[in-house]
Write a protein that holds these residues in place. Structure first.
Motif, PDB file in Angstrom:
ATOM      1  N   GLN A  41      40.109  26.634  26.386  1.00 53.55           N
ATOM      2  CA  GLN A  41      41.431  26.779  25.925  1.00 53.55           C
ATOM      3  C   GLN A  41      41.738  26.839  27.404  1.00 53.55           C
ATOM      4  OE1 GLN A  41      40.064  30.072  23.840  1.00 53.55           O
ATOM      5  NE2 GLN A  41      41.271  29.212  21.676  1.00 53.55           N
ATOM      6  N   THR A  42      43.080  26.144  27.670  1.00 50.03           N
ATOM      7  CA  THR A  42      43.365  27.322  29.001  1.00 50.03           C
ATOM      8  C   THR A  42      43.891  27.916  29.017  1.00 50.03           C
ATOM      9  OG1 THR A  42      44.533  25.020  29.605  1.00 50.03           O
ATOM     10  CG2 THR A  42      45.032  26.924  31.047  1.00 50.03           C
ATOM     11  N   VAL A  43      43.373  29.064  30.412  1.00 53.08           N
ATOM     12  CA  VAL A  43      43.515  30.431  30.792  1.00 53.08           C
ATOM     13  C   VAL A  43      43.556  30.967  31.535  1.00 53.08           C
ATOM     14  CG1 VAL A  43      41.906  31.820  28.910  1.00 53.08           C
ATOM     15  CG2 VAL A  43      40.710  31.007  30.985  1.00 53.08           C
ATOM     16  N   THR A  44      44.395  31.557  32.130  1.00 54.07           N
ATOM     17  CA  THR A  44      44.842  32.108  33.075  1.00 54.07           C
ATOM     18  C   THR A  44      45.317  33.736  33.627  1.00 54.07           C
ATOM     19  OG1 THR A  44      47.361  30.441  32.617  1.00 54.07           O
ATOM     20  CG2 THR A  44      47.574  32.004  34.644  1.00 54.07           C
ATOM     21  N   GLY A  45      45.394  33.499  34.989  1.00 52.08           N
ATOM     22  CA  GLY A  45      44.685  35.030  35.899  1.00 52.08           C
ATOM     23  C   GLY A  45      45.620  35.025  36.687  1.00 52.08           C
ATOM     24  N   LEU A  46      45.994  36.568  36.230  1.00 51.84           N
ATOM     25  CA  LEU A  46      47.269  36.575  37.228  1.00 51.84           C
ATOM     26  C   LEU A  46      47.330  38.007  38.284  1.00 51.84           C
ATOM     27  CD1 LEU A  46      49.562  36.905  34.533  1.00 51.84           C
ATOM     28  CD2 LEU A  46      49.914  35.330  36.295  1.00 51.84           C
ATOM     29  N   GLY A  47      47.314  37.978  40.032  1.00 51.51           N
ATOM     30  CA  GLY A  47      47.298  38.936  40.567  1.00 51.51           C
ATOM     31  C   GLY A  47      48.337  39.086  41.581  1.00 51.51           C
ATOM     32  N   GLU A  48      48.878  39.970  42.264  1.00 56.46           N
ATOM     33  CA  GLU A  48      49.969  40.031  42.896  1.00 56.46           C
ATOM     34  C   GLU A  48      50.172  41.102  44.161  1.00 56.46           C
ATOM     35  OE1 GLU A  48      53.994  42.638  41.667  1.00 56.46           O
ATOM     36  OE2 GLU A  48      52.275  43.791  40.467  1.00 56.46           O
ATOM     37  N   LYS A 122      39.369  36.836  31.447  1.00 53.28           N
ATOM     38  CA  LYS A 122      39.599  35.824  30.259  1.00 53.28           C
ATOM     39  C   LYS A 122      38.276  35.305  30.291  1.00 53.28           C
ATOM     40  CE  LYS A 122      44.232  37.161  30.951  1.00 53.28           C
ATOM     41  NZ  LYS A 122      45.608  36.973  31.459  1.00 53.28           N
ATOM     42  N   LYS A 123      37.445  34.072  31.099  1.00 48.89           N
ATOM     43  CA  LYS A 123      36.820  33.069  30.695  1.00 48.89           C
ATOM     44  C   LYS A 123      36.061  33.383  29.591  1.00 48.89           C
ATOM     45  CE  LYS A 123      36.608  29.356  33.482  1.00 48.89           C
ATOM     46  NZ  LYS A 123      36.124  28.808  34.531  1.00 48.89           N
ATOM     47  N   VAL A 124      35.329  34.365  29.914  1.00 49.31           N
ATOM     48  CA  VAL A 124      33.701  35.424  29.791  1.00 49.31           C
ATOM     49  C   VAL A 124      33.989  36.291  28.629  1.00 49.31           C
ATOM     50  CG1 VAL A 124      32.834  35.263  31.835  1.00 49.31           C
ATOM     51  CG2 VAL A 124      33.950  37.869  31.185  1.00 49.31           C
ATOM     52  N   GLY A 125      35.684  36.262  27.885  1.00 45.76           N
ATOM     53  CA  GLY A 125      36.006  36.778  27.175  1.00 45.76           C
ATOM     54  C   GLY A 125      35.791  38.356  27.053  1.00 45.76           C
ATOM     55  N   GLN A 126      36.148  39.460  27.932  1.00 42.58           N
ATOM     56  CA  GLN A 126      36.197  40.503  28.216  1.00 42.58           C
ATOM     57  C   GLN A 126      37.106  41.379  29.055  1.00 42.58           C
ATOM     58  OE1 GLN A 126      31.884  42.513  28.927  1.00 42.58           O
ATOM     59  NE2 GLN A 126      30.994  40.541  27.751  1.00 42.58           N
ATOM     60  N   PRO A 127      37.793  42.812  28.601  1.00 37.19           N
ATOM     61  CA  PRO A 127      38.183  42.892  29.807  1.00 37.19           C
ATOM     62  C   PRO A 127      37.684  44.061  30.978  1.00 37.19           C
ATOM     63  CG  PRO A 127      38.234  44.616  27.951  1.00 37.19           C
ATOM     64  CD  PRO A 127      37.511  43.343  27.735  1.00 37.19           C
ATOM     65  N   LEU A 128      38.148  43.809  32.140  1.00 39.71           N
ATOM     66  CA  LEU A 128      36.803  44.813  33.052  1.00 39.71           C
ATOM     67  C   LEU A 128      36.676  45.262  33.076  1.00 39.71           C
ATOM     68  CD1 LEU A 128      39.182  43.283  35.853  1.00 39.71           C
ATOM     69  CD2 LEU A 128      37.848  42.071  35.019  1.00 39.71           C
ATOM     70  N   TYR A 129      37.282  47.000  32.201  1.00 36.13           N
ATOM     71  CA  TYR A 129      35.869  47.715  31.886  1.00 36.13           C
ATOM     72  C   TYR A 129      35.291  48.173  31.558  1.00 36.13           C
ATOM     73  CZ  TYR A 129      38.238  48.380  27.444  1.00 36.13           C
ATOM     74  OH  TYR A 129      38.569  48.172  25.861  1.00 36.13           O
ATOM     75  N   LYS A 130      35.281  46.840  30.424  1.00 38.23           N
ATOM     76  CA  LYS A 130      34.030  46.442  30.246  1.00 38.23           C
ATOM     77  C   LYS A 130      33.114  45.921  30.589  1.00 38.23           C
ATOM     78  CE  LYS A 130      34.623  46.473  25.267  1.00 38.23           C
ATOM     79  NZ  LYS A 130      35.282  45.628  24.609  1.00 38.23           N
ATOM     80  N   LEU A 131      33.250  44.831  31.347  1.00 39.74           N
ATOM     81  CA  LEU A 131      32.684  44.148  32.116  1.00 39.74           C
ATOM     82  C   LEU A 131      31.333  44.952  33.038  1.00 39.74           C
ATOM     83  CD1 LEU A 131      34.500  40.856  33.679  1.00 39.74           C
ATOM     84  CD2 LEU A 131      32.824  41.055  32.492  1.00 39.74           C
ATOM     85  N   TRP A 132      32.442  46.535  33.372  1.00 38.71           N
ATOM     86  CA  TRP A 132      32.201  47.054  34.234  1.00 38.71           C
ATOM     87  C   TRP A 132      30.923  48.235  33.606  1.00 38.71           C
ATOM     88  CZ3 TRP A 132      36.447  47.347  37.357  1.00 38.71           C
ATOM     89  CH2 TRP A 132      37.559  45.944  38.097  1.00 38.71           C
ATOM     90  N   GLY A 133      30.887  48.310  32.792  1.00 37.86           N
ATOM     91  CA  GLY A 133      30.435  49.427  31.948  1.00 37.86           C
ATOM     92  C   GLY A 133      30.707  50.811  32.070  1.00 37.86           C
ATOM     93  N   LEU A 134      32.181  50.866  31.977  1.00 35.16           N
ATOM     94  CA  LEU A 134      33.542  52.000  32.063  1.00 35.16           C
ATOM     95  C   LEU A 134      34.053  52.727  31.354  1.00 35.16           C
ATOM     96  CD1 LEU A 134      35.469  50.980  35.754  1.00 35.16           C
ATOM     97  CD2 LEU A 134      33.491  52.476  35.425  1.00 35.16           C
TER      98      LEU A 134
END
Length: 359
Positions: A41-48, A122-134
């Motif tokens: 699936q195509t997933v998109t990341g956004l930065g500002e 989005k590619k690995v299927g986790q929110p960032l806080y969970k990836l970082w163990g927060l």
């Protein structure tokens, strides 16, 4: 990866004034990175990143800087699985590849880095806080900022937005009078930010009076390079002191020790999430408090800050609250705290297509 960049003009709810500028709108650059996940699936990341006159950063400058590294970004592939920080295929590794060419382009690097983190999550299927163990429950409550204005208007703005913590922008001949009058109308915690406008004796004297008025700390009272003055203020201030303009990049953190009690990190100024996480750890090693602040970003930038917020003592992520109209959905901020969407990465989605697509 595919990359596109877009510009937005963010209209502010009210004119926003600090000691050295005033504005009614904020120009913002949004970077969009797209790739496929494990399911194809195509997933998109956004930065500002926002344009900033003080740091001489314009939309046009950031557009040119993206062009310098466009090919390298398009050739890079973020992993579809969780890897250790800094490994090939992680946002941190991409940051390392781009930083030498963008070492004087932190605002642009930030937008790319935030978009890469969003896409990676989005590619690995986790929110960032969970990836970082927060734990999101550990996130502190953001302050709500009152820009410089007449006392009457500042009172009106405060009453229109009841909030448990206010940051009060100062740098006028009426600074103490402003805080005294605002205090008559709320029991909220106050923080003050002089944005480099005070002198040494003025800061020491103001700190004594502001402490009586329930102010929690003073942010950046002196000019950014006045280290001798900050040393004296640090030794005599009745209130804690937080560095902002004096703490831009990683090397500044150690310099702030013994001059400030804490630092305020800006993702745009340091170059994104990757260096910000290192700055947090460095400040903690020096027993300094840590805050992350915003630059009037939309929910795209604010959501990136929010995922880091469980690591912080204080947070200033009210940028989207100051806008007349947002351009994205994602993390929401209320008086009850931070609310994370059930989405991966930073959890953001553009509400409407960009009115100006630059690439």
């Amino acid at each position: 990866m595919n990359i596109s960049i877009h510009s937005f003009t963010l209209k502010l709810r009210d004119p926003f004034r600090i000691s050295y500028e005033s504005r009614n709108e904020q120009e913002a650059l949004v970077i969009q990175l797209s790739d496929t996940n494990q399911q194809g699936q195509t997933v998109t990341g956004l930065g500002e990143s926002t344009a900033n006159n003080y740091y001489q950063v314009s939309i046009e400058r950031m557009q040119k800087e993206v062009a310098l590294v466009r090919e390298r970004i398009e050739e890079y592939s973020l992993a579809n699985e969780v890897l250790n920080a800094g490994q090939v295929g992680t946002p941190g590794h991409l940051w390392q590849q781009l930083q030498p060419e963008l070492q004087h382009s932190s605002f642009t690097l930030c937008a790319i880095d935030v978009a890469a983190h969003d896409l990676y999550g989005k590619k690995v299927g986790q929110p960032l806080y969970k990836l970082w163990g927060l734990n999101p429950a550990d996130a502190p409550t953001t302050n709500y900022t009152l820009g410089i204005d007449s006392i009457e208007v500042m009172i009106r703005k405060m009453q229109a937005k009841p909030w448990p913590i206010y940051k009060i922008k100062l740098g006028t001949p009426e600074d103490l009078a402003i805080v005294r009058e605002l205090r008559k109308h709320t029991n909220a915690v106050f923080r003050v930010d002089a944005n480099c406008a005070w002198g040494v004796d003025e800061t020491i004297e103001n700190a004594q009076e502001l402490k009586k008025l329930g102010v929690e700390f003073i942010e950046q009272p002196l000019k950014a390079d006045n280290w001798d003055g900050m040393k004296e203020v640090y030794q005599h201030s009745a209130l804690p002191l937080i560095a902002d303009e004096s703490c831009i990049v990683e090397d500044d953190v150690a310099k702030c020790a013994g001059h400030f009690h804490g630092i305020n990190i800006k993702l745009t100024k340091c170059g994104g999430i990757t260096p910000a996480r290192r700055m947090i750890r460095e400040a903690q090693r020096h027993n300094m408090k840590v805050m992350i602040g915003c630059m009037t970003e939309s929910t795209i930038g604010i959501s990136a800050i929010a995922h880091l917020s469980p690591l912080l003592n204080y947070v200033d992520m009210d940028g989207a609250l100051l806008l007349a109209e947002d351009i994205a959905t994602g993390v929401t901020i209320t008086t009850d705290g931070v609310h994370f969407p059930d989405e991966n990465g930073t959890g953001v989605q553009l509400l409407t297509p960009s009115p100006t697509s630059l690439v």
